[in-house]
Write a protein that holds these residues in place. Structure first.
Motif, mmCIF file in Angstrom:
data_model
loop_
_atom_site.group_PDB
_atom_site.id
_atom_site.type_symbol
_atom_site.label_atom_id
_atom_site.label_comp_id
_atom_site.label_asym_id
_atom_site.label_seq_id
_atom_site.Cartn_x
_atom_site.Cartn_y
_atom_site.Cartn_z
ATOM 1 N N GLN A 337 0.844 -1.190 0.000
ATOM 2 C CA GLN A 337 0.000 0.000 0.000
ATOM 3 C C GLN A 337 0.879 1.239 0.000
ATOM 4 O O GLN A 337 1.837 1.342 0.780
ATOM 5 C CB GLN A 337 -0.930 0.020 1.222
ATOM 6 N N TYR A 341 -1.581 8.774 -0.727
ATOM 7 C CA TYR A 341 -2.447 8.678 -1.906
ATOM 8 C C TYR A 341 -2.449 9.989 -2.692
ATOM 9 O O TYR A 341 -3.146 10.108 -3.693
ATOM 10 C CB TYR A 341 -3.886 8.346 -1.486
ATOM 11 N N HIS A 354 -2.530 0.430 -4.111
ATOM 12 C CA HIS A 354 -2.556 -0.774 -3.259
ATOM 13 C C HIS A 354 -2.654 -2.026 -4.121
ATOM 14 O O HIS A 354 -3.225 -2.006 -5.211
ATOM 15 C CB HIS A 354 -3.750 -0.724 -2.302
ATOM 16 N N ASP A 402 -8.813 1.021 2.743
ATOM 17 C CA ASP A 402 -7.998 0.083 1.974
ATOM 18 C C ASP A 402 -7.035 -0.680 2.873
ATOM 19 O O ASP A 402 -6.777 -1.874 2.658
ATOM 20 C CB ASP A 402 -7.222 0.825 0.879
ATOM 21 N N LYS A 403 -6.503 -0.012 3.878
ATOM 22 C CA LYS A 403 -5.591 -0.664 4.817
ATOM 23 C C LYS A 403 -6.300 -1.805 5.545
ATOM 24 O O LYS A 403 -5.731 -2.902 5.709
ATOM 25 C CB LYS A 403 -5.066 0.374 5.819
ATOM 26 N N ILE A 406 -6.846 -4.731 3.001
ATOM 27 C CA ILE A 406 -5.590 -5.424 2.685
ATOM 28 C C ILE A 406 -5.184 -6.320 3.853
ATOM 29 O O ILE A 406 -4.755 -7.463 3.659
ATOM 30 C CB ILE A 406 -4.481 -4.404 2.371
#
Length: 660
Positions: A337, A341, A354, A402-403, A406
């Protein structure tokens, strides 16, 4: 006509804003999208629909026909335009079951866990869609081309294949991009750049943004082809399968993930399998990647199937249909990741931001949700509806979500791929226990929304998520406010902390209302609230009689409004705040809808263009709504608005009831 007038007004507002800032309006495009995959195309569709000028480039001269990301989840489908949704549904296999199987030492296929996805979502779509990535891209391209038959849209969108990015120079007010194509090199000026150019993103490298993470141990093979000999009871209904095979000692010999594909259903499948170091030896190419891991060479479909066959189905019973192979490849998997961003006016989305294991099919869906989140914010800034600082919330929201995804996918993948005898034993027993527990405990309503990506919330990671609650005044003191077991403030605390309700930052549930309670220009055509028209949505709830009485009795200056008064208030707010597209009034007689929202007294919701709740205000306060748009969305509001002062919202934890 109304949409055209609105876009014209927004464009004029943008030009005036740029003049005030002393910036030239002679940009080659408002936004440059790098990469014409599903993520880049979704960004272009969303931006041009909002009236923004978009230029999209891709180094490939034509759409590459690779199966790749084949699962499209519910949350992604909700966010795409309805014509795109209908085309995807007609082209894809509709998967309503997920199943975990074991192949025993005897070769017998044993279903361990079967999850029926139908009816577990409140969305307009159940389960998930299975479709080759290149077909998804074709559907998005077709929609964009249909929109471009409109001269106004065609003027705002430019798609350039065979064009690659050479350099980016970020300035205070614009970005200079150097491009190269068969026609030569050119330099263009744009306001913003979105890098959707994959895990090897050149955009990310130019911005020098780190891409930390880890490489997974196994190598992988993927095979998409049609098979002879698949029995109908195995293929129907269509299922997403994870199959785990046992060795002679009863331990795992590997995992196989399979998905039915639409090109020749029910004979066509996409199969993905892992290979440990020992299994990889016959296929090594002698090359290593930059992380020092030895890479597999290209396998023939027959070689790939010889590895996969014993993990997926009874060995020796299936054969590849000649000429049916769509895709056969080898690859490695990383969980990575980007640490940022955003770099100035340049943003990352999708695999550029990511990457992770394909297990669960989350990657492309995360990317599309990234650009939906970013696009409405960019369009607000470009059209003069918000201050540029709102763009900071893209990173704070999507990086955190997103973290979490993932991390969840990495843990699941490590467990699925592990050859450890201990983990194999624990995993096998846990699967059997879960299969029995599903019939007793409500586990699926918790697990399935995670898979379908409908339960992710921005409640704890965004300045745009705000709840307004009020505590009772200290004086005069009705006994009901302070009595230790019945205090209004105590019950309000417990409701906020533990009740099943829609919070600020949550996705708006799919709610259906009687038509007479909906106020809109297209009243006769609307019954469902969701999906709606990609603008801001204002929801005013009448509440239940008991909840309203309690609110009136305990809070100061609360006016309980009837349906007509709520409608008038909603239209007044809509007129003052020009970016609200729609007002919905929910009557207290819509009991199920109020229950799903967690509404008992009068309550107000402001819903963002990406259908997440921005503001929840209980009770309904006119000044709180205006302050939310002015301070958090940083939207210019009408001068006719009268804000006498914003009321203070009570804290999430109030120690007063405990002290009393």
């Amino acid at each position: 006509y109304n949409i055209g007038v609105k876009i014209y007004i927004q464009q004029k507002r943008r030009i005036n804003r740029l003049k005030m800032l002393g910036i030239s309006n002679k940009f080659d495009a408002d936004v440059l999208v790098i990469g014409a995959g599903p993520v880049g195309l979704a960004a272009a569709i969303e931006l041009c629909g909002q009236g923004v000028n978009v230029r999209i480039i891709d180094s490939n001269k034509e759409n590459r026909k690779l199966t790749k990301a084949s699962g499209i989840h519910v949350r992604t489908l909700e966010l795409l335009p309805e014509p795109v949704l209908e085309k995807l549904k007609s082209a894809a296999v509709h998967v309503l079951h997920a199943q975990i199987n074991e192949i025993k030492r005897t070769g017998e296929l044993n279903p361990v866990l079967d999850i029926n996805l139908d009816g577990l979502s409140d969305s307009v779509v159940q389960g998930m869609l299975s479709l080759q990535q290149w077909r998804t891209e074709e559907v998005l391209i077709e929609y964009l081309e249909e929109k471009m038959t409109n001269p106004d849209v065609r003027r705002r969108v430019k798609v350039e294949r065979g064009t690659k990015l050479i350099a980016l120079n970020s300035h205070l007010d614009f970005v200079e991009a150097e491009l190269e194509s068969d026609k030569g090199k050119q330099s263009i000026n744009v306001q913003y750049v979105i890098g959707c150019d994959g895990s090897h993103s050149f955009t990310r490298k130019l911005c020098r943004i780190p891409y930390p993470g880890t490489a997974h141990e196994p190598n992988f093979i993927a095979l998409h082809t049609s098979f002879e000999g698949i029995p109908e009871e195995f293929a129907k209904p269509p299922k997403m399968l994870v199959t785990l095979a046992q060795s002679e000692k009863g331990y795992s010999t590997g995992m196989c993930f399979s998905m039915p594909m639409p090109n020749d259903y029910p004979r066509s499948y996409l199969l993905i399998a892992d290979l440990n170091d020992e299994e990889s030896k016959p296929f090594l190419s002698g090359k290593v990647n930059k992380y020092g891991r030895q890479l597999l060479g290209e396998l023939s479909p027959e070689e790939a199937f010889s590895v996969i066959e014993g993990r997926w189905f009874d060995k020796g019973k299936l054969s590849i249909i000649p000429g049916s192979v769509q895709w056969c490849t080898t690859f490695t998997v990383n969980s990575r990741q980007a640490s940022l961003y955003r770099s100035g006016r340049i943003f990352l989305a999708g695999d550029a931001a990511h990457c992770h294991s394909p297990l669960g099919g989350q990657g492309m869906n995360m990317g599309i949700q990234d650009v939906i989140n970013l696009s409405w914010k960019l369009s607000h800034v470009i059209l003069g509806n918000s201050n540029p600082s709102i763009l900071d919330t893209y990173e704070s929201e999507r990086l955190e979500i997103d973290k979490r995804i993932i991390s969840m996918v990495k843990r699941s993948s490590d467990l699925a791929w592990s050859r450890s005898p201990v983990l194999h034993f624990v995993r096998s027993k846990a699967q059997h226990v879960m299969s029995k527990a599903i019939g007793v405990f409500p586990i699926l309503p918790i697990i399935v929304p995670l898979l379908q990506m409908t339960s992710h919330s921005y409640s704890s990671c965004s300045e745009l998520s705000f709840e307004h609650w009020e505590r009772p005044p200290i004086w005069p003191v009705p006994i009901s406010r302070i009595y230790p077991f019945g205090g209004y403030r105590r019950s309000q605390n417990l409701f906020r902390w533990f009740s099943r309700r829609v919070r600020a930052g949550d996705r708006l549930p799919n709610i259906t209302l009687s038509r007479r309670y909906v106020t809109d220009n297209n009243l006769e055509e609307i019954e469902r609230v969701y999906p709606y028209k990609r603008g801001w949505l204002l929801i005013l709830c009448e509440g239940q009689l008991s909840g309203n009485d309690e609110m009136k009795r305990n809070l100061r200056d609360v006016d309980i409004l009837n349906i007509d008064q709520l409608r008038t208030l909603g239209e007044r707010i809509k007129k003052i705040i020009g970016i609200i597209d729609r007002v919905v009034v929910i009557s207290g007689s819509n009991v199920n809808t109020c229950k799903n929202l967690g509404v008992y007294g009068q309550c107000l919701f402001v819903v963002r263009p990406d259908s997440h709740i921005g503001l929840r205000s209980e009770p309904i306060r006119y000044d709180v709504v205006l302050d939310y748009f002015q301070q958090r969305v940083q939207c210019p509001i009408s001068r006719s608005a009268e804000i006498k002062g914003t009321r203070t919202s009570s804290p999430g934890f109030d120690p007063v009831p405990l002290v009393v």
